[in-house]
Scaffold this motif. Structure first.
Motif, PDB file in Angstrom:
ATOM      1  N   ALA A 185       5.152 -14.096  -5.999  1.00 46.17           N
ATOM      2  CA  ALA A 185       5.802 -12.900  -5.456  1.00 46.17           C
ATOM      3  C   ALA A 185       6.073 -11.845  -6.519  1.00 46.17           C
ATOM      4  O   ALA A 185       6.381 -12.167  -7.670  1.00 46.17           O
ATOM      5  CB  ALA A 185       7.134 -13.315  -4.836  1.00 46.17           C
ATOM      6  N   THR A 186       5.985 -10.594  -6.098  1.00 41.86           N
ATOM      7  CA  THR A 186       6.477  -9.484  -6.924  1.00 41.86           C
ATOM      8  C   THR A 186       7.981  -9.417  -6.660  1.00 41.86           C
ATOM      9  O   THR A 186       8.453  -8.582  -5.902  1.00 41.86           O
ATOM     10  CB  THR A 186       5.800  -8.163  -6.502  1.00 41.86           C
ATOM     11  OG1 THR A 186       5.905  -8.043  -5.062  1.00 41.86           O
ATOM     12  CG2 THR A 186       4.341  -8.120  -6.891  1.00 41.86           C
ATOM     13  N   LEU A 187       8.728 -10.325  -7.298  1.00 39.03           N
ATOM     14  CA  LEU A 187      10.087 -10.587  -6.815  1.00 39.03           C
ATOM     15  C   LEU A 187      11.190  -9.775  -7.472  1.00 39.03           C
ATOM     16  O   LEU A 187      12.117  -9.347  -6.797  1.00 39.03           O
ATOM     17  CB  LEU A 187      10.396 -12.089  -6.928  1.00 39.03           C
ATOM     18  CG  LEU A 187      11.466 -12.581  -5.954  1.00 39.03           C
ATOM     19  CD1 LEU A 187      11.060 -12.340  -4.517  1.00 39.03           C
ATOM     20  CD2 LEU A 187      11.765 -14.049  -6.146  1.00 39.03           C
ATOM     21  N   PHE A 226       5.873  -2.588   2.325  1.00 38.41           N
ATOM     22  CA  PHE A 226       6.522  -1.483   1.616  1.00 38.41           C
ATOM     23  C   PHE A 226       7.988  -1.828   1.442  1.00 38.41           C
ATOM     24  O   PHE A 226       8.638  -2.264   2.376  1.00 38.41           O
ATOM     25  CB  PHE A 226       6.371  -0.147   2.350  1.00 38.41           C
ATOM     26  CG  PHE A 226       6.718   1.017   1.463  1.00 38.41           C
ATOM     27  CD1 PHE A 226       5.836   1.445   0.480  1.00 38.41           C
ATOM     28  CD2 PHE A 226       7.948   1.649   1.575  1.00 38.41           C
ATOM     29  CE1 PHE A 226       6.174   2.488  -0.383  1.00 38.41           C
ATOM     30  CE2 PHE A 226       8.289   2.701   0.717  1.00 38.41           C
ATOM     31  CZ  PHE A 226       7.397   3.129  -0.260  1.00 38.41           C
ATOM     32  N   ASP A 227       8.477  -1.625   0.213  1.00 41.65           N
ATOM     33  CA  ASP A 227       9.865  -1.982  -0.080  1.00 41.65           C
ATOM     34  C   ASP A 227      10.672  -0.731  -0.442  1.00 41.65           C
ATOM     35  O   ASP A 227      10.669  -0.286  -1.591  1.00 41.65           O
ATOM     36  CB  ASP A 227       9.902  -3.006  -1.236  1.00 41.65           C
ATOM     37  CG  ASP A 227      11.318  -3.495  -1.524  1.00 41.65           C
ATOM     38  OD1 ASP A 227      12.220  -3.183  -0.717  1.00 41.65           O
ATOM     39  OD2 ASP A 227      11.507  -4.193  -2.543  1.00 41.65           O
ATOM     40  N   THR A 228      11.344  -0.170   0.564  1.00 42.47           N
ATOM     41  CA  THR A 228      12.226   0.986   0.283  1.00 42.47           C
ATOM     42  C   THR A 228      13.518   0.522  -0.364  1.00 42.47           C
ATOM     43  O   THR A 228      14.286   1.324  -0.866  1.00 42.47           O
ATOM     44  CB  THR A 228      12.630   1.706   1.587  1.00 42.47           C
ATOM     45  OG1 THR A 228      13.388   0.788   2.392  1.00 42.47           O
ATOM     46  CG2 THR A 228      11.433   2.205   2.370  1.00 42.47           C
ATOM     47  N   ALA A 269      17.061  -7.168  -2.132  1.00 42.59           N
ATOM     48  CA  ALA A 269      16.667  -8.529  -2.523  1.00 42.59           C
ATOM     49  C   ALA A 269      16.082  -9.203  -1.281  1.00 42.59           C
ATOM     50  O   ALA A 269      16.582 -10.221  -0.798  1.00 42.59           O
ATOM     51  CB  ALA A 269      17.846  -9.294  -3.084  1.00 42.59           C
ATOM     52  N   GLU A 270      15.004  -8.599  -0.749  1.00 46.91           N
ATOM     53  CA  GLU A 270      14.426  -9.012   0.538  1.00 46.91           C
ATOM     54  C   GLU A 270      13.312 -10.043   0.368  1.00 46.91           C
ATOM     55  O   GLU A 270      13.066 -10.843   1.267  1.00 46.91           O
ATOM     56  CB  GLU A 270      13.882  -7.781   1.294  1.00 46.91           C
ATOM     57  CG  GLU A 270      12.467  -7.298   0.900  1.00 46.91           C
ATOM     58  CD  GLU A 270      12.330  -6.869  -0.554  1.00 46.91           C
ATOM     59  OE1 GLU A 270      13.349  -6.503  -1.162  1.00 46.91           O
ATOM     60  OE2 GLU A 270      11.208  -6.907  -1.098  1.00 46.91           O
ATOM     61  N   GLY A 271      12.652 -10.003  -0.801  1.00 48.66           N
ATOM     62  CA  GLY A 271      11.501 -10.896  -1.006  1.00 48.66           C
ATOM     63  C   GLY A 271      11.906 -12.354  -0.907  1.00 48.66           C
ATOM     64  O   GLY A 271      11.242 -13.173  -0.262  1.00 48.66           O
ATOM     65  N   GLY A 302       3.232 -16.647  -0.123  1.00 54.97           N
ATOM     66  CA  GLY A 302       3.191 -15.337  -0.777  1.00 54.97           C
ATOM     67  C   GLY A 302       4.135 -14.344  -0.135  1.00 54.97           C
ATOM     68  O   GLY A 302       4.282 -14.315   1.090  1.00 54.97           O
ATOM     69  N   LYS A 303       4.768 -13.526  -0.985  1.00 54.51           N
ATOM     70  CA  LYS A 303       5.641 -12.449  -0.497  1.00 54.51           C
ATOM     71  C   LYS A 303       4.770 -11.281  -0.036  1.00 54.51           C
ATOM     72  O   LYS A 303       4.024 -10.706  -0.827  1.00 54.51           O
ATOM     73  CB  LYS A 303       6.583 -11.997  -1.628  1.00 54.51           C
ATOM     74  CG  LYS A 303       7.344 -10.699  -1.321  1.00 54.51           C
ATOM     75  CD  LYS A 303       8.288 -10.292  -2.454  1.00 54.51           C
ATOM     76  CE  LYS A 303       8.880  -8.911  -2.234  1.00 54.51           C
ATOM     77  NZ  LYS A 303       9.774  -8.453  -3.322  1.00 54.51           N
ATOM     78  N   GLY A 304       4.901 -10.949   1.232  1.00 53.05           N
ATOM     79  CA  GLY A 304       4.047  -9.887   1.783  1.00 53.05           C
ATOM     80  C   GLY A 304       4.853  -8.693   2.277  1.00 53.05           C
ATOM     81  O   GLY A 304       4.754  -8.315   3.445  1.00 53.05           O
ATOM     82  N   SER A 327       2.883  -1.931  -3.331  1.00 50.52           N
ATOM     83  CA  SER A 327       2.264  -3.106  -3.974  1.00 50.52           C
ATOM     84  C   SER A 327       3.127  -4.361  -3.858  1.00 50.52           C
ATOM     85  O   SER A 327       2.840  -5.373  -4.491  1.00 50.52           O
ATOM     86  CB  SER A 327       2.006  -2.814  -5.448  1.00 50.52           C
ATOM     87  OG  SER A 327       3.249  -2.668  -6.115  1.00 50.52           O
ATOM     88  N   ASP A 328       4.178  -4.291  -3.028  1.00 51.09           N
ATOM     89  CA  ASP A 328       5.115  -5.418  -2.975  1.00 51.09           C
ATOM     90  C   ASP A 328       4.585  -6.591  -2.141  1.00 51.09           C
ATOM     91  O   ASP A 328       5.332  -7.500  -1.800  1.00 51.09           O
ATOM     92  CB  ASP A 328       6.475  -4.919  -2.448  1.00 51.09           C
ATOM     93  CG  ASP A 328       7.641  -5.737  -2.967  1.00 51.09           C
ATOM     94  OD1 ASP A 328       7.452  -6.444  -3.985  1.00 51.09           O
ATOM     95  OD2 ASP A 328       8.719  -5.686  -2.356  1.00 51.09           O
ATOM     96  N   MET A 329       3.302  -6.528  -1.829  1.00 53.07           N
ATOM     97  CA  MET A 329       2.655  -7.657  -1.143  1.00 53.07           C
ATOM     98  C   MET A 329       1.631  -8.299  -2.089  1.00 53.07           C
ATOM     99  O   MET A 329       0.698  -8.964  -1.632  1.00 53.07           O
ATOM    100  CB  MET A 329       2.004  -7.231   0.189  1.00 53.07           C
ATOM    101  CG  MET A 329       1.390  -5.851   0.254  1.00 53.07           C
ATOM    102  SD  MET A 329       0.093  -5.613  -0.966  1.00 53.07           S
ATOM    103  CE  MET A 329      -1.210  -6.550  -0.191  1.00 53.07           C
TER     104      MET A 329
END
Ligand code: BES
Ligand code: ZN
Ligand code: ZN
Length: 468
Positions: free
Chosen positions: A344-346, A239-241, A318-320, A234-236, A257-259
């Motif tokens: 993942a919330t990819l 926080f995705d700035t 594009a970190e996930g 799972g993509k955890g 919610s990016d986890m």
């Protein structure tokens, strides 16, 4: 909520009577009123009073095609009327199928979800007792429904929690506690260990944050010397700035919610352990905060990864796919599972493609795709397959590294991300990627702002169950 099962109903007590559209004959035993303003339309309800002054809720279950939405019907009824219920209420479950009973329980339990965890004044949770009336043995359905609803509520609480509380370390603590309670193994790999073991992509994504990254490894093993049936990743991203390729500020707060993928993995492992399913399963969460800082990784950087492949960073947003790449490589090297699903919330691209209606599903395995599609339909957590055509391989090309993390083109973003992940699966025959960016978090009738949906917990748990 407490769920009980009895054979006979008490005519003097509150009761919910589920009715299919146009099949209202069964109501004769409860009311002599002939012209009810109620036709059994899905998710509608009408309140009438019995002779003892008890409440009788007629609940519409709609038509045959609506059977997958029974959970939602019960949830909505409970959410809107629960405040008026007595301490205990009955459900006339005589005409409900086993699956419908389970859905009803899940829906009722989900209505208990309290989104205002961070309000200074806590709402009082009433201890409701729900009594299902049926001549059939529905003990298993009550238990499974309750466990599923409870775990889903916990997962939603995680996804809705703000990033200043929900650090990677916090997710690790959550998993450790769950593992102790439900008797499975959990190891949290911290920064130093990650460096030592070569999780370079996870480290790169997390290096701009004061909250160091972790990789959480959960193991639920029922057959000690046998193969691992399934491994989840799972993509955890807590926080995705966007990192230095920073995102616009509109709606940025929702990137807590990016986890969502990580939450599903943690939820599924916990639920499978609670249900004591007869499988060997590993759940991995690769967790980091993608922050803006002088230490952040940059566009143009070349980073290493657990697999040994080097990656040119075109876009730090594009970190996930980077943290998932390390998660997948680690899972394959350490556990060699029969089947692999990453979740993942990819990508924003999958939201533009499928909106909030289905998760994007990628796999080269038609059998897995068919099983997952069927389960998605039944659990009302739908998936829709998108291609992994070879044509898209060229988009991964980098002149200076083994591959790049983004094609640089504003087209086919969800596919580009999936192709990137595929490069880290060692051509595993039973790998599937689910992009849940559109369905994990969004508008809801139960909150004024966007909130967690819990999507994926039932989908993947039922998939795991199907392996038996
Ligand atoms: N976390 C986002 C994807 C996302 C978007 C999740 C909307 C939920 C709702 C992801 O890390 C991201 O930023 N993806 C970029 C990738 C692009 C820069 C290659 C995207 O899809 O725009
Ligand atoms: Zn991003
Ligand atoms: Zn992200």
């Amino acid at each position: 909520m407490k769920f009980k099962h009895t054979q006979n109903l008490d005519n003097n007590k509150d009761i919910i009577i589920p009715c299919k559209k146009g099949k209202l004959d069964c109501l004769e035993e409860f009311t002599s009123i002939k012209n009810l303003d109620f036709e059994g339309e899905l998710s509608t309800h009408q309140l009438i009073y019995g002779d003892a002054g008890n409440r009788i809720y007629l609940l519409g279950l709609g038509e045959e095609k609506d059977a997958v939405k029974i959970e939602e019907a019960f949830r909505k009824l409970a959410f809107n009327t629960k405040k008026n219920w007595s301490k205990s209420i009955q459900v006339d479950a005589q005409s409900l199928s086993e699956d419908a009973v389970k859905q009803a329980v899940i829906g009722l339990e989900l209505s208990n979800y309290e989104i205002g965890q961070f309000k200074s004044e806590k709402k009082k949770q009433s201890k409701l007792e729900i009594n299902f009336i049926s001549k059939k043995d529905i003990t298993i359905q009550l238990k499974e429904g309750k466990y599923t609803g409870e775990t889903t509520n916990q997962i939603k609480a995680l996804v809705d929690a703000p990033a200043n509380y929900k650090t990677p370390e916090f997710l690790g603590d959550w998993a450790t506690k769950s593992a102790k309670t439900y008797n499975y193994k959990c190891t949290v790999l911290h920064q130093n260990e990650l460096k030592k073991q070569g999780f370079d992509a996870v480290i790169a994504v997390g290096q701009g944050s004061v909250n160091p990254p972790v990789v959480i490894v959960t193991e639920y093993i029922t057959k000690p010397n046998a193969k691992i049936d399934i491994g989840l990743v799972g993509k955890g991203i807590t926080f995705d700035t966007g990192g230095l390729s920073i995102k616009p500020s509109t709606n940025l707060h929702y990137m807590k919610s990016d986890m969502g993928g990580a939450a599903v993995v943690l939820g599924v492992v916990e639920l499978v352990a609670k249900l004591k399913l007869d499988v060997n399963m590993v759940g991995i969460v690769a967790s980091a905060e993608n922050a803006v800082d002088k230490n952040s990784y940059r566009p143009g950087d070349v980073i290493n990864s657990y697999s040994g492949k080097t990656i040119e960073i075109i876009d730090t947003d594009a970190e996930g796919r980077l943290v998932l790449a390390d998660g997948l490589s680690y899972l394959i090297k350490e556990f060699r599972p029969e089947k692999i699903i990453d979740i993942a919330t990819l990508t924003g691209s999958v939201v533009r493609t499928l909106a909030f209606s289905a998760a994007g599903m990628f796999t080269n395995n038609t059998e897995m795709a068919k099983t997952m599609s069927d389960i998605g339909y039944k659990t009302n957590e739908r998936v829709w397959q998108l291609p992994l055509f070879e044509d898209f391989e060229a988009d991964l090309h980098s002149d200076i590294a083994d591959l790049r993390n983004f094609s640089g083109k504003p087209i086919a973003g969800a596919i580009n991300a999936a192709k990137f992940l595929e490069a880290f699966t060692e051509s595993h025959k039973n790998w599937m990627h689910l992009d849940i960016a559109g369905v994990s978090f969004g508008d809801s009738p139960y909150s004024k702002m966007k909130s967690a949906s819990g999507f994926g917990v039932q989908l993947i748990t039922n998939y795991v169950k199907s392996l038996n």
